[in-house]
Design a protein around this motif. Structure first.
Motif, PDB file in Angstrom:
ATOM      1  N   ALA A 252       0.821  -1.210   0.000  1.00 18.49           N
ATOM      2  CA  ALA A 252       0.000   0.000   0.000  1.00 18.49           C
ATOM      3  C   ALA A 252       0.855   1.260   0.000  1.00 18.49           C
ATOM      4  N   LEU A 253       1.814   1.346   0.917  1.00 18.31           N
ATOM      5  CA  LEU A 253       2.659   2.539   0.994  1.00 18.31           C
ATOM      6  C   LEU A 253       3.573   2.663  -0.217  1.00 18.31           C
ATOM      7  N   THR A 254       4.002   1.518  -0.771  1.00 20.68           N
ATOM      8  CA  THR A 254       4.805   1.562  -1.991  1.00 20.68           C
ATOM      9  C   THR A 254       4.020   2.190  -3.131  1.00 20.68           C
ATOM     10  N   ALA A 255       2.722   1.847  -3.234  1.00 18.96           N
ATOM     11  CA  ALA A 255       1.879   2.453  -4.274  1.00 18.96           C
ATOM     12  C   ALA A 255       1.631   3.929  -3.986  1.00 18.96           C
ATOM     13  N   VAL A 256       1.471   4.283  -2.710  1.00 22.42           N
ATOM     14  CA  VAL A 256       1.197   5.675  -2.356  1.00 22.42           C
ATOM     15  C   VAL A 256       2.367   6.588  -2.703  1.00 22.42           C
ATOM     16  N   VAL A 257       3.601   6.131  -2.465  1.00 22.80           N
ATOM     17  CA  VAL A 257       4.771   6.981  -2.729  1.00 22.80           C
ATOM     18  C   VAL A 257       5.167   6.988  -4.202  1.00 22.80           C
ATOM     19  N   SER A 258       4.587   6.090  -5.008  1.00 27.34           N
ATOM     20  CA  SER A 258       4.895   6.082  -6.446  1.00 27.34           C
ATOM     21  C   SER A 258       4.081   7.166  -7.139  1.00 27.34           C
ATOM     22  N   PRO A 259       4.721   8.045  -7.914  1.00 27.30           N
ATOM     23  CA  PRO A 259       3.999   9.180  -8.533  1.00 27.30           C
ATOM     24  C   PRO A 259       2.821   8.756  -9.394  1.00 27.30           C
ATOM     25  N   GLN A 260       2.973   7.680 -10.141  1.00 31.13           N
ATOM     26  CA  GLN A 260       1.911   7.213 -11.024  1.00 31.13           C
ATOM     27  C   GLN A 260       1.278   5.919 -10.525  1.00 31.13           C
ATOM     28  N   GLY A 261       1.408   5.638  -9.264  1.00 31.98           N
ATOM     29  CA  GLY A 261       0.951   4.351  -8.770  1.00 31.98           C
ATOM     30  C   GLY A 261       1.989   3.280  -9.067  1.00 31.98           C
ATOM     31  N   LEU A 262       1.672   2.059  -8.746  1.00 35.67           N
ATOM     32  CA  LEU A 262       2.621   0.951  -8.893  1.00 35.67           C
ATOM     33  C   LEU A 262       2.212   0.075 -10.064  1.00 35.67           C
ATOM     34  N   ALA A 263       3.070   0.021 -11.087  1.00 33.14           N
ATOM     35  CA  ALA A 263       2.801  -0.830 -12.241  1.00 33.14           C
ATOM     36  C   ALA A 263       3.010  -2.294 -11.874  1.00 33.14           C
ATOM     37  N   VAL A 264       2.092  -3.152 -12.321  1.00 37.93           N
ATOM     38  CA  VAL A 264       2.165  -4.586 -12.042  1.00 37.93           C
ATOM     39  C   VAL A 264       2.249  -5.319 -13.373  1.00 37.93           C
ATOM     40  N   GLY A 265       3.320  -6.083 -13.556  1.00 44.34           N
ATOM     41  CA  GLY A 265       3.561  -6.765 -14.824  1.00 44.34           C
ATOM     42  C   GLY A 265       2.554  -7.860 -15.122  1.00 44.34           C
ATOM     43  N   ALA A 266       2.410  -8.172 -16.412  1.00 45.57           N
ATOM     44  CA  ALA A 266       1.456  -9.200 -16.836  1.00 45.57           C
ATOM     45  C   ALA A 266       1.818 -10.567 -16.272  1.00 45.57           C
ATOM     46  N   ALA A 267       3.121 -10.865 -16.177  1.00 42.87           N
ATOM     47  CA  ALA A 267       3.550 -12.166 -15.658  1.00 42.87           C
ATOM     48  C   ALA A 267       3.131 -12.337 -14.200  1.00 42.87           C
ATOM     49  N   VAL A 268       3.208 -11.269 -13.418  1.00 45.80           N
ATOM     50  CA  VAL A 268       2.804 -11.340 -12.015  1.00 45.80           C
ATOM     51  C   VAL A 268       1.300 -11.568 -11.906  1.00 45.80           C
ATOM     52  N   ILE A 269       0.516 -10.847 -12.726  1.00 47.24           N
ATOM     53  CA  ILE A 269      -0.947 -10.988 -12.695  1.00 47.24           C
ATOM     54  C   ILE A 269      -1.360 -12.384 -13.138  1.00 47.24           C
ATOM     55  N   ARG A 270      -0.674 -12.916 -14.126  1.00 43.19           N
ATOM     56  CA  ARG A 270      -1.050 -14.204 -14.708  1.00 43.19           C
ATOM     57  C   ARG A 270      -0.632 -15.395 -13.837  1.00 43.19           C
ATOM     58  N   PHE A 271       0.510 -15.286 -13.144  1.00 42.27           N
ATOM     59  CA  PHE A 271       1.033 -16.462 -12.447  1.00 42.27           C
ATOM     60  C   PHE A 271       1.307 -16.241 -10.961  1.00 42.27           C
ATOM     61  N   ASP A 272       2.109 -15.231 -10.621  1.00 42.46           N
ATOM     62  CA  ASP A 272       2.604 -15.122  -9.243  1.00 42.46           C
ATOM     63  C   ASP A 272       1.525 -14.716  -8.248  1.00 42.46           C
ATOM     64  N   LEU A 273       0.659 -13.764  -8.604  1.00 42.84           N
ATOM     65  CA  LEU A 273      -0.428 -13.391  -7.702  1.00 42.84           C
ATOM     66  C   LEU A 273      -1.406 -14.545  -7.464  1.00 42.84           C
ATOM     67  N   PRO A 274      -1.809 -15.311  -8.516  1.00 37.68           N
ATOM     68  CA  PRO A 274      -2.638 -16.493  -8.247  1.00 37.68           C
ATOM     69  C   PRO A 274      -1.944 -17.524  -7.354  1.00 37.68           C
ATOM     70  N   VAL A 275      -0.632 -17.714  -7.531  1.00 39.82           N
ATOM     71  CA  VAL A 275       0.094 -18.646  -6.660  1.00 39.82           C
ATOM     72  C   VAL A 275       0.060 -18.147  -5.218  1.00 39.82           C
ATOM     73  N   MET A 276       0.307 -16.843  -5.017  1.00 39.19           N
ATOM     74  CA  MET A 276       0.264 -16.269  -3.670  1.00 39.19           C
ATOM     75  C   MET A 276      -1.107 -16.483  -3.026  1.00 39.19           C
ATOM     76  N   THR A 277      -2.183 -16.277  -3.797  1.00 35.51           N
ATOM     77  CA  THR A 277      -3.536 -16.450  -3.273  1.00 35.51           C
ATOM     78  C   THR A 277      -3.828 -17.914  -2.977  1.00 35.51           C
ATOM     79  N   ALA A 278      -3.364 -18.813  -3.855  1.00 29.64           N
ATOM     80  CA  ALA A 278      -3.572 -20.246  -3.629  1.00 29.64           C
ATOM     81  C   ALA A 278      -2.846 -20.718  -2.373  1.00 29.64           C
ATOM     82  N   VAL A 279      -1.647 -20.190  -2.146  1.00 29.60           N
ATOM     83  CA  VAL A 279      -0.888 -20.540  -0.940  1.00 29.60           C
ATOM     84  C   VAL A 279      -1.637 -20.067   0.312  1.00 29.60           C
ATOM     85  N   ALA A 280      -2.195 -18.847   0.258  1.00 34.65           N
ATOM     86  CA  ALA A 280      -2.975 -18.339   1.385  1.00 34.65           C
ATOM     87  C   ALA A 280      -4.202 -19.215   1.633  1.00 34.65           C
TER      88      ALA A 280
END
Length: 368
Positions: A252-280
């Motif tokens: 959250a704070l990383t996005a707040v201090v970024s002038p244009q917000g925090l860019a999230v790559g397609a690879a993270v959206i497609r694979f790593d974020l789903p893995v993180m959610t599945a682990v949770a």
């Protein structure tokens, strides 16, 4: 110089973890808060400090992939590597509060971050909303603790009254331990990142692996030492609390201090974020069955972490074995694990109902 940074960082981590666990356990006994709540708050804040420092620094320097990869990779590492290693050493007792409140909060946060970043960016407004959710979560934690709803496990240490001077010393131990953990993690990350960059590894992969493991070293050191010292509920609380804070505070704070917000790559959206959610999500049935993490479940966590690292490395190298590896994982290993978890939950529910019926019959016999 790199070797000296590595050795110095390792020494600082070990010393900081010892001071942090010792001070936090004494503080828990003196204040009346359980080690679980201390692990979810004080210890989790401290061990998430390296992720926050790395995330803000990376965002300001324009390395968005490194910032996002650090948070996502740390959350995956915290559960699969840290809880896995800790449970293999000694089965971990899971307090009922984690199953009822904290793990569902971690799952909800993971799903929320997936939804907010699906457009490829976490805006400053969205980051601010996550930070407000962080404040709400901390307020709920403290309210639950003050009402005595933290459900201490039976092996929790006895509460010992301590004087003002002793409490000041405990706080000093916690502060010094946190400082050493942050310093040691920074040195280790600098050393490891230099080596990885020299090998030509991408920024995202460095964030998901080297930096994620490096910034999770405080959690690793703290959890392992807590297990060895018998503070097993603090070890689990530290991991879950750190994961929640990584999303609601660090990201959250990383996005707040970024002038244009925090860019999230397609690879993270497609694979790593789903893995993180599945682990949770996987934490809930494992924590629920018997309210403990058994050694074999810790071994499964470690095996999945090894598979995750193998996938990242094969993908980064463009290796020909990647399709076959992915097919085996998705068609056989993952479904078999999911089926096992479902069977464990059903068995636990059946045993719970059987115990309830047995208690009911005992009460009827006593009444007669």
């Amino acid at each position: 110089m790199t070797l000296l940074l590595f050795l110095g960082g390792l020494a600082a981590l070990l010393g900081g973890a010892e001071m942090l666990v010792r001070g936090a356990s004494r503080l828990a006994a003196a204040t009346g808060l359980s080690p679980l709540v201390i692990g979810l708050t004080v210890v989790a804040f401290g061990t998430s400090a390296p992720e926050l420092a790395v995330g803000i620094g990376a965002a300001r320097s324009g390395a968005a992939d490194l910032a996002v990869g650090n948070v996502v990779g740390s959350n995956i590492t915290n559960v699969l590597l840290i809880l896995g290693m800790s449970a293999v050493i000694a089965p971990l007792v899971v307090a009922r509060q984690l199953v009822r409140m904290d793990v569902p909060v971690m799952i909800l946060c993971s799903v929320a971050v997936m939804g907010l970043t699906i457009d490829g960016r976490l805006s400053r407004i969205e980051g601010g909303a996550l930070f407000l959710a962080c404040l709400g979560y901390l307020a709920l934690l403290l309210r639950t603790a003050l009402r005595g709803g933290d459900d201490e496990p039976p092996d929790a240490p006895a509460r010992v009254p301590r004087g003002l001077a002793s409490r000041a010393l405990d706080l000093a131990l916690v502060a010094a331990g946190l400082a050493l953990l942050v310093l040691g993690a920074g040195w280790l990350v600098d050393a490891a990142t230099s080596v990885a960059a020299a090998m030509g590894v991408s920024e995202l992969v460095i964030g998901l692996t080297v930096v994620a493991i490096g910034t999770s070293l405080p959690e690793i050191a703290t959890a392992l030492l807590a297990v060895l010292r018998g503070e097993r509920d603090m070890a689990v609380g530290n991991v879950i609390g750190s994961n929640v804070l990584n999303l609601l505070l660090v990201l959250a704070l990383t996005a707040v201090v970024s002038p244009q917000g925090l860019a999230v790559g397609a690879a993270v959206i497609r694979f790593d974020l789903p893995v993180m959610t599945a682990v949770a999500l996987a934490c809930l049935p494992i924590f629920y069955t018997g309210h403990c993490i058994r050694r074999w479940e810790g071994a499964v966590f470690l095996a999945y972490y090894a598979a995750y690292l193998a996938y990242l490395l094969l993908d980064a190298a463009g290796h020909d074995a990647l399709p076959a590896f992915s097919a085996v994982m998705m068609r056989f290993v993952v479904p078999l694990t999911a089926l096992t978890l479902v069977m464990l939950v059903l068995r636990s529910l059946h045993l719970g109902r059987a115990r309830g019926r047995a208690r009911g019959l005992d009460l009827e016999e006593d009444g007669q």
